[in-house]
Each structure stands twice: as structure tokens, then as C-alpha cells.
Write a protein that holds these residues in place. Structure first.
Motif, PDB file in Angstrom:
ATOM      1  N   VAL A 125       0.852  -1.182   0.000  1.00  0.00           N
ATOM      2  CA  VAL A 125       0.000   0.000   0.000  1.00  0.00           C
ATOM      3  C   VAL A 125       0.892   1.238   0.000  1.00  0.00           C
ATOM      4  O   VAL A 125       1.987   1.224   0.579  1.00  0.00           O
ATOM      5  CB  VAL A 125      -0.958  -0.002   1.223  1.00  0.00           C
ATOM      6  N   VAL A 126       0.437   2.281  -0.666  1.00  0.00           N
ATOM      7  CA  VAL A 126       1.196   3.531  -0.748  1.00  0.00           C
ATOM      8  C   VAL A 126       0.653   4.496   0.306  1.00  0.00           C
ATOM      9  O   VAL A 126      -0.548   4.771   0.347  1.00  0.00           O
ATOM     10  CB  VAL A 126       1.095   4.159  -2.149  1.00  0.00           C
ATOM     11  N   ILE A 127       1.515   4.996   1.139  1.00  0.00           N
ATOM     12  CA  ILE A 127       1.149   5.960   2.187  1.00  0.00           C
ATOM     13  C   ILE A 127       1.806   7.291   1.835  1.00  0.00           C
ATOM     14  O   ILE A 127       3.033   7.372   1.720  1.00  0.00           O
ATOM     15  CB  ILE A 127       1.593   5.482   3.581  1.00  0.00           C
ATOM     16  N   SER A 128       1.001   8.315   1.642  1.00  0.00           N
ATOM     17  CA  SER A 128       1.521   9.641   1.274  1.00  0.00           C
ATOM     18  C   SER A 128       1.657  10.517   2.507  1.00  0.00           C
ATOM     19  O   SER A 128       0.856  10.431   3.446  1.00  0.00           O
ATOM     20  CB  SER A 128       0.584  10.311   0.254  1.00  0.00           C
ATOM     21  N   VAL A 129       2.673  11.362   2.477  1.00  0.00           N
ATOM     22  CA  VAL A 129       2.955  12.288   3.585  1.00  0.00           C
ATOM     23  C   VAL A 129       2.981  13.692   3.008  1.00  0.00           C
ATOM     24  O   VAL A 129       3.689  13.954   2.034  1.00  0.00           O
ATOM     25  CB  VAL A 129       4.293  11.957   4.274  1.00  0.00           C
ATOM     26  N   GLU A 130       2.222  14.593   3.606  1.00  0.00           N
ATOM     27  CA  GLU A 130       2.170  15.988   3.183  1.00  0.00           C
ATOM     28  C   GLU A 130       2.827  16.865   4.232  1.00  0.00           C
ATOM     29  O   GLU A 130       2.732  16.582   5.446  1.00  0.00           O
ATOM     30  CB  GLU A 130       0.719  16.441   2.982  1.00  0.00           C
ATOM     31  N   CYS A 131       3.466  17.917   3.764  1.00  0.00           N
ATOM     32  CA  CYS A 131       4.122  18.883   4.664  1.00  0.00           C
ATOM     33  C   CYS A 131       3.539  20.265   4.376  1.00  0.00           C
ATOM     34  O   CYS A 131       3.656  20.770   3.257  1.00  0.00           O
ATOM     35  CB  CYS A 131       5.633  18.880   4.458  1.00  0.00           C
ATOM     36  N   VAL A 132       2.922  20.859   5.371  1.00  0.00           N
ATOM     37  CA  VAL A 132       2.332  22.193   5.251  1.00  0.00           C
ATOM     38  C   VAL A 132       2.979  23.069   6.312  1.00  0.00           C
ATOM     39  O   VAL A 132       2.753  22.875   7.515  1.00  0.00           O
ATOM     40  CB  VAL A 132       0.803  22.160   5.441  1.00  0.00           C
ATOM     41  N   ALA A 133       3.804  24.034   5.890  1.00  0.00           N
ATOM     42  CA  ALA A 133       4.551  24.872   6.829  1.00  0.00           C
ATOM     43  C   ALA A 133       4.321  26.332   6.506  1.00  0.00           C
ATOM     44  O   ALA A 133       4.073  26.704   5.358  1.00  0.00           O
ATOM     45  CB  ALA A 133       6.037  24.553   6.768  1.00  0.00           C
ATOM     46  N   ASP A 134       4.377  27.185   7.515  1.00  0.00           N
ATOM     47  CA  ASP A 134       4.216  28.620   7.341  1.00  0.00           C
ATOM     48  C   ASP A 134       5.495  29.398   7.646  1.00  0.00           C
ATOM     49  O   ASP A 134       5.488  30.618   7.650  1.00  0.00           O
ATOM     50  CB  ASP A 134       3.094  29.133   8.255  1.00  0.00           C
ATOM     51  N   LYS A 135       6.592  28.692   7.905  1.00  0.00           N
ATOM     52  CA  LYS A 135       7.861  29.377   8.139  1.00  0.00           C
ATOM     53  C   LYS A 135       8.993  28.500   7.612  1.00  0.00           C
ATOM     54  O   LYS A 135       8.881  27.260   7.536  1.00  0.00           O
ATOM     55  CB  LYS A 135       8.064  29.683   9.621  1.00  0.00           C
ATOM     56  N   ALA A 136      10.080  29.155   7.249  1.00  0.00           N
ATOM     57  CA  ALA A 136      11.207  28.437   6.660  1.00  0.00           C
ATOM     58  C   ALA A 136      11.986  27.699   7.748  1.00  0.00           C
ATOM     59  O   ALA A 136      11.974  28.060   8.928  1.00  0.00           O
ATOM     60  CB  ALA A 136      12.113  29.411   5.920  1.00  0.00           C
ATOM     61  N   GLY A 137      12.668  26.608   7.316  1.00  0.00           N
ATOM     62  CA  GLY A 137      13.486  25.857   8.251  1.00  0.00           C
ATOM     63  C   GLY A 137      13.430  24.368   7.969  1.00  0.00           C
ATOM     64  O   GLY A 137      12.685  23.896   7.112  1.00  0.00           O
ATOM     65  N   LYS A 138      14.227  23.595   8.695  1.00  0.00           N
ATOM     66  CA  LYS A 138      14.241  22.146   8.592  1.00  0.00           C
ATOM     67  C   LYS A 138      13.415  21.547   9.714  1.00  0.00           C
ATOM     68  O   LYS A 138      13.484  21.991  10.862  1.00  0.00           O
ATOM     69  CB  LYS A 138      15.688  21.628   8.657  1.00  0.00           C
ATOM     70  N   HIS A 139      12.657  20.503   9.385  1.00  0.00           N
ATOM     71  CA  HIS A 139      11.765  19.852  10.341  1.00  0.00           C
ATOM     72  C   HIS A 139      11.969  18.340  10.256  1.00  0.00           C
ATOM     73  O   HIS A 139      12.212  17.789   9.176  1.00  0.00           O
ATOM     74  CB  HIS A 139      10.301  20.215  10.042  1.00  0.00           C
ATOM     75  N   GLU A 140      11.859  17.652  11.398  1.00  0.00           N
ATOM     76  CA  GLU A 140      12.083  16.208  11.462  1.00  0.00           C
ATOM     77  C   GLU A 140      11.149  15.600  12.494  1.00  0.00           C
ATOM     78  O   GLU A 140      10.981  16.150  13.593  1.00  0.00           O
ATOM     79  CB  GLU A 140      13.545  15.915  11.810  1.00  0.00           C
ATOM     80  N   GLU A 141      10.521  14.459  12.147  1.00  0.00           N
ATOM     81  CA  GLU A 141       9.637  13.732  13.048  1.00  0.00           C
ATOM     82  C   GLU A 141       9.917  12.237  12.920  1.00  0.00           C
ATOM     83  O   GLU A 141      10.318  11.754  11.842  1.00  0.00           O
ATOM     84  CB  GLU A 141       8.161  14.017  12.709  1.00  0.00           C
ATOM     85  N   ASP A 142       9.697  11.476  14.016  1.00  0.00           N
ATOM     86  CA  ASP A 142       9.854  10.017  14.024  1.00  0.00           C
ATOM     87  C   ASP A 142       8.480   9.379  13.882  1.00  0.00           C
ATOM     88  O   ASP A 142       7.542   9.730  14.613  1.00  0.00           O
ATOM     89  CB  ASP A 142      10.515   9.536  15.312  1.00  0.00           C
ATOM     90  N   LEU A 143       8.355   8.410  12.961  1.00  0.00           N
ATOM     91  CA  LEU A 143       7.100   7.712  12.705  1.00  0.00           C
ATOM     92  C   LEU A 143       7.326   6.220  12.942  1.00  0.00           C
ATOM     93  O   LEU A 143       8.209   5.606  12.336  1.00  0.00           O
ATOM     94  CB  LEU A 143       6.630   7.957  11.263  1.00  0.00           C
ATOM     95  N   CYS A 144       6.532   5.611  13.836  1.00  0.00           N
ATOM     96  CA  CYS A 144       6.650   4.190  14.183  1.00  0.00           C
ATOM     97  C   CYS A 144       5.424   3.450  13.649  1.00  0.00           C
ATOM     98  O   CYS A 144       4.281   3.883  13.878  1.00  0.00           O
ATOM     99  CB  CYS A 144       6.769   4.017  15.698  1.00  0.00           C
ATOM    100  N   VAL A 145       5.639   2.339  12.937  1.00  0.00           N
ATOM    101  CA  VAL A 145       4.555   1.530  12.385  1.00  0.00           C
ATOM    102  C   VAL A 145       4.218   0.440  13.396  1.00  0.00           C
ATOM    103  O   VAL A 145       5.063  -0.433  13.703  1.00  0.00           O
ATOM    104  CB  VAL A 145       4.951   0.921  11.027  1.00  0.00           C
ATOM    105  N   GLU A 146       3.022   0.466  13.935  1.00  0.00           N
ATOM    106  CA  GLU A 146       2.573  -0.510  14.936  1.00  0.00           C
ATOM    107  C   GLU A 146       1.809  -1.623  14.220  1.00  0.00           C
ATOM    108  O   GLU A 146       0.789  -1.377  13.557  1.00  0.00           O
ATOM    109  CB  GLU A 146       1.670   0.164  15.979  1.00  0.00           C
ATOM    110  N   ILE A 147       2.331  -2.893  14.345  1.00  0.00           N
ATOM    111  CA  ILE A 147       1.697  -4.060  13.714  1.00  0.00           C
ATOM    112  C   ILE A 147       1.010  -4.866  14.815  1.00  0.00           C
ATOM    113  O   ILE A 147       1.653  -5.310  15.785  1.00  0.00           O
ATOM    114  CB  ILE A 147       2.740  -4.923  12.975  1.00  0.00           C
ATOM    115  N   SER A 148      -0.272  -5.061  14.664  1.00  0.00           N
ATOM    116  CA  SER A 148      -1.017  -5.807  15.687  1.00  0.00           C
ATOM    117  C   SER A 148      -0.676  -7.305  15.628  1.00  0.00           C
ATOM    118  O   SER A 148      -0.318  -7.828  14.569  1.00  0.00           O
ATOM    119  CB  SER A 148      -2.522  -5.600  15.474  1.00  0.00           C
ATOM    120  N   ASP A 149      -0.767  -7.963  16.772  1.00  0.00           N
ATOM    121  CA  ASP A 149      -0.506  -9.412  16.918  1.00  0.00           C
ATOM    122  C   ASP A 149       0.919  -9.798  16.531  1.00  0.00           C
ATOM    123  O   ASP A 149       1.190 -10.944  16.125  1.00  0.00           O
ATOM    124  CB  ASP A 149      -1.495 -10.226  16.053  1.00  0.00           C
ATOM    125  N   ARG A 150       1.824  -8.854  16.590  1.00  0.00           N
ATOM    126  CA  ARG A 150       3.221  -9.219  16.300  1.00  0.00           C
ATOM    127  C   ARG A 150       3.845  -9.812  17.553  1.00  0.00           C
ATOM    128  O   ARG A 150       3.383  -9.586  18.687  1.00  0.00           O
ATOM    129  CB  ARG A 150       4.006  -7.983  15.850  1.00  0.00           C
TER     130      ARG A 150
END
Length: 410
Positions: free
Chosen positions: A32-57
Motif C-alpha cells: 500500500v502507498v502511504i503519502s505524507v504531506e508537509c504544510v509549513a508557514d515558516k522556513a526551516g528544517k523539520h524532522e519527526e519520528d514515525l513508528c509503524v505498529e503491527i497488531s498481533d506481532r
């Protein structure tokens, strides 16, 4: 971090990033394709951590973690790279290092001095293409002409300002006439512009203008041509003398036509004034007669109105007298009725009072009779009691006597 539901699908919002399809089910072997959008109102570099949670693992299986990075840039104008900004023009260290004829070379569109931080145009395309920008172009040219250039030599300064005067002539030819001429006239009167530059401007303008001339233009430009330092000098040259003479001749013809027109206008005004006075006198006489008729009619109307008002007042007085008489009769009848009602009420009060007194007298007599009866009964009872007492005493005496007699016999 928050979760949004849009169109049946959930979205995960992480600061500036929005992850579409935050929750879903994937069968083995599928993707499956998961798209990520970035909407910012000021200049600069931004970074976030994203964790994929798999049920019954399995608990020993490691989590799948992604880093989402984004850099926001705002478009801007590069003012530091002078070569790219003025790539179509000539660049030099100082404007004073240029020759006298540099500004008039065919291949030179404009020159920028790096140390002077000044850009000089050879031709102003804005004046030809954008008429609404004429006032702003004139303001820029004024600022450049009035500015001092101490780093340049005197002849180079004159050459530079001469090119700026050429821009004024070009702006003049594009239709911005009176503001340009007013500015040159102001500079000439205040002596803020060299006479040679003013003569150059006048000469160039004479080459491009043709009659007829407007009154406002002649009133400002003619004093410059008639001045000995400007027009007088131009008449000594063969190229400009004909132009100056033609302009002065046209102005003189125009002034003569203006004088003739003014005389004709004065005569016409005199005739109009005479006719107006005659018409005014006739109108005043007719108006006076009309006013007299109006006054006579008004007095007659006033007299008739007064008679009608008197008759109306008399009728009103009669009507008022009849109304007053009728009202007096009504008041008398009402007064008689009130008097009869009062007498009747008083009689009823007297009868009521007499009945009350009679009833009270009867009650009093009845009470007295009852009291007498009661007293008689009480006296009778007392008499009976006394009789009983006498009888008792007699009986007691007889009993004692009887009791005593047997004892005596014994």
C-alpha cells in the motif's frame, strides 16, 4: 499529534506533517502507498519520528521506525549577485571611471556602479509602455538629477545629467508634458540645473513639438525660450534659430489671435450687456405690472376671505349659542333629576331611620316587658320560697310539738 477522519479514512497529523491512511489492513504479499504531506508557514528544517505498529506481532520482533524530514524554503530575490542582476547591462567599479561618451554608445543599455550603488539607464522603456507609471519615472529622474556625484569629474557629471535630461525629453514625448516642463522651469528659476542642460532640453523639445500649442504649455515653456541665457543663445546657432523663431512666431500669432478674439469677445459682451440691460428693464417693468396685479388680486382675495371668515365666525357664534343653550337645558334637566333623586334619597333615609327607631322602640318595649315578666316570676318564686319556708317552719314546729307530747304522757 492528533488523528483526523476525512472521507472515511483516518489521517495522522505530526506537527507540520500529515500522514494519509494512518490505519489499514494489508494482506501477505500485498503493498500500500502511504503519502505524507508537509504544510509549513515558516522556513526551516523539520524532522519527526514515525513508528509503524503491527497488531498481533511477536514481542521480540523489532518495531518499524521511519524518520520524516522536510525543509521549507521561501522564494526571495538574490541581491548579492550583482553580475546576475545586471547581466544585460554594463558594470563598473566607479561611474567616474567612464568616458564622456559612454552613456551614448549604441550597445550600452545601462550602467551600474558598484561602489556608487547607482544604476543609470540609457533609455526608459517604462515611459513608453506604462503611461500610468509616468509620475514614478519622473520622480526617479528628479532624484537622480538632483543628486550630487562628487566622485565624478565635472564634465562626466554634465554628461550623466545630460543623459538624464534626455530621459526627461523622452518622457515629455510620451505625453507627460506639463509635469516635465514645470520641473525644468522650477530648476531654471531656482538655478539648481546648469543652463547648458536647460538649453539642451529646450532645443530637444523644439525639435519634437508642433503647433497648435496649449495655453498651459505656452505659459510655462515660452519664458524659457524668451530668456536670453536660453532662447537668446539658441538663436545664435544655425540649427536652433529657425526653431526658436518659428515657436516665437507661432506664439505671437496665437497672442494676436488671442487679442483679436478678446476684442471680439469684449464687443460681444458689450452687446450682450446692453441687450441684457434692455431685457432686464423690460422684464422689470413687466414684473412691476405683474406685481401690482398680484397685489390687487391679493387684496381682493384677502377682503373676500375676511368676509367669508366673518360670516363663518357669525355662524359659528350662532351655533355656539345654540349649543350653549341646549347644554344649559340639559344641565337644568340633569340638575332637576339630581334634586329629585336627592329628595327621594333623603326621604328614604328618613323612612329608614324612623323604621329603625320604631324597631328599636319595639325591641326596647319587648325587653322591658320581658324584664317585668322575669321580675314578676322572680317575685313569685321568692313568694313561693317564703311560703315553703313558712310551711317548713310550721311543719317542723308541729313535728317538735308532736314529739314532745308523747314524752310528756309517759
Amino acid at each position: 499529534m492528533r488523528t483526523e477522519v476525512i472521507g472515511g479514512s483516518q489521517r495522522l497529523v505530526l506537527s507540520l506533517f500529515t500522514v494519509n491512511s494512518a490505519i489499514g489492513v494489508i494482506s501477505p504479499g500485498q503493498s500500500v502507498v502511504i503519502s505524507v504531506e508537509c504544510v509549513a508557514d515558516k522556513a526551516g528544517k523539520h524532522e519527526e519520528d514515525l513508528c509503524v505498529e503491527i497488531s498481533d506481532r511477536h514481542k521480540n520482533d523489532p518495531q518499524i521506525t521511519y524518520k520524516i524530514r522536510g525543509e521549507v524554503l521561501i522564494p526571495a530575490i538574490n541581491c548579492s549577485d550583482i553580475a546576475s542582476v545586471f547581466e544585460e547591462h554594463r558594470i563598473c567599479k566607479q561611474l567616474g571611471a567612464l568616458g564622456q561618451h559612454t552613456f551614448h554608445e549604441d550597445g550600452c543599455i545601462g550602467v551600474y556602479g558598484e561602489e556608487d550603488e547607482t544604476f543609470v539607464y540609457k533609455s526608459v522603456k517604462v515611459a513608453r509602455c506604462q503611461k500610468l507609471q509616468h509620475p514614478f519615472v519622473l520622480a526617479i529622474l528628479k532624484k537622480l538629477i538632483e543628486r550630487s556625484y562628487p566622485m565624478l569629474e565635472v564634465n562626466v557629471q554634465l554628461e550623466l545629467k545630460k543623459s538624464l535630461v534626455d530621459h526627461l525629453v523622452q518622457l515629455f514625448s510620451c505625453g507627460h508634458v506639463l509635469p516635465v516642463v514645470d520641473y525644468i522651469d522650477k530648476c531654471f528659476k531656482m538655478e539648481t540645473l546648469d543652463h547648458s542642460l536647460v538649453r539642451h532640453f529646450v532645443s530637444e523639445v523644439l525639435n519634437i513639438i508642433e503647433p497648435p500649442y496649449s495655453r498651459d504649455f505656452v505659459s510655462v515653456f515660452l519664458p524659457l525660450v524668451q530668456d536670453q541665457n536660453i532662447g537668446g543663445t539658441l538663436q545664435t546657432t544655425a540649427d536652433s534659430s529657425d526653431l526658436v523663431s518659428a515657436f516665437l512666431g507661432e506664439c505671437s500669432k496665437k497672442s494676436k489671435k488671442k487679442r483679436d478674439k478678446k476684442c471680439a469677445e469684449n464687443e460681444r459682451r458689450m452687446r450682450e450687456t446692453t441687450n441684457a440691460e434692455e431685457e432686464k428693464r423690460t422684464s422689470a417693468q413687466a414684473q412691476s405690472e405683474r406685481r401690482m396685479r398680484e397685489i390687487t388680486n391679493a387684496e381682493e382675495e384677502k377682503r373676500r376671505t375676511a368676509q367669508a371668515q366673518e360670516q363663518a365666525a357669525l355662524a359659528q357664534q350662532k351655533s355656539s349659542a345654540a349649543k350653549i343653550e341646549l347644554e344649559n337645558k340639559r344641565l337644568q334637566v340633569r340638575k332637576d333629576q339630581n334634586k329629585a333623586e336627592t329628595e327621594k334619597h333623603e326621604q328614604l333615609q328618613v323612612n329608614k331611620r324612623m323604621a329603625i327607631e320604631f324597631e328599636q322602640k319595639q325591641i326596647r318595649l319587648t325587653e322591658e316587658a320581658k324584664q317585668k315578666t322575669h321580675n314578676a316570676e322572680i317575685a313569685k318564686l321568692q313568694q313561693i320560697r317564703r311560703t315553703e319556708e313558712v310551711k317548713q317552719k310550721t311543719h317542723n314546729a308541729e313535728h317538735r310539738e308532736n314529739f314532745r307530747r308523747p314524752n310528756l304522757g309517759k
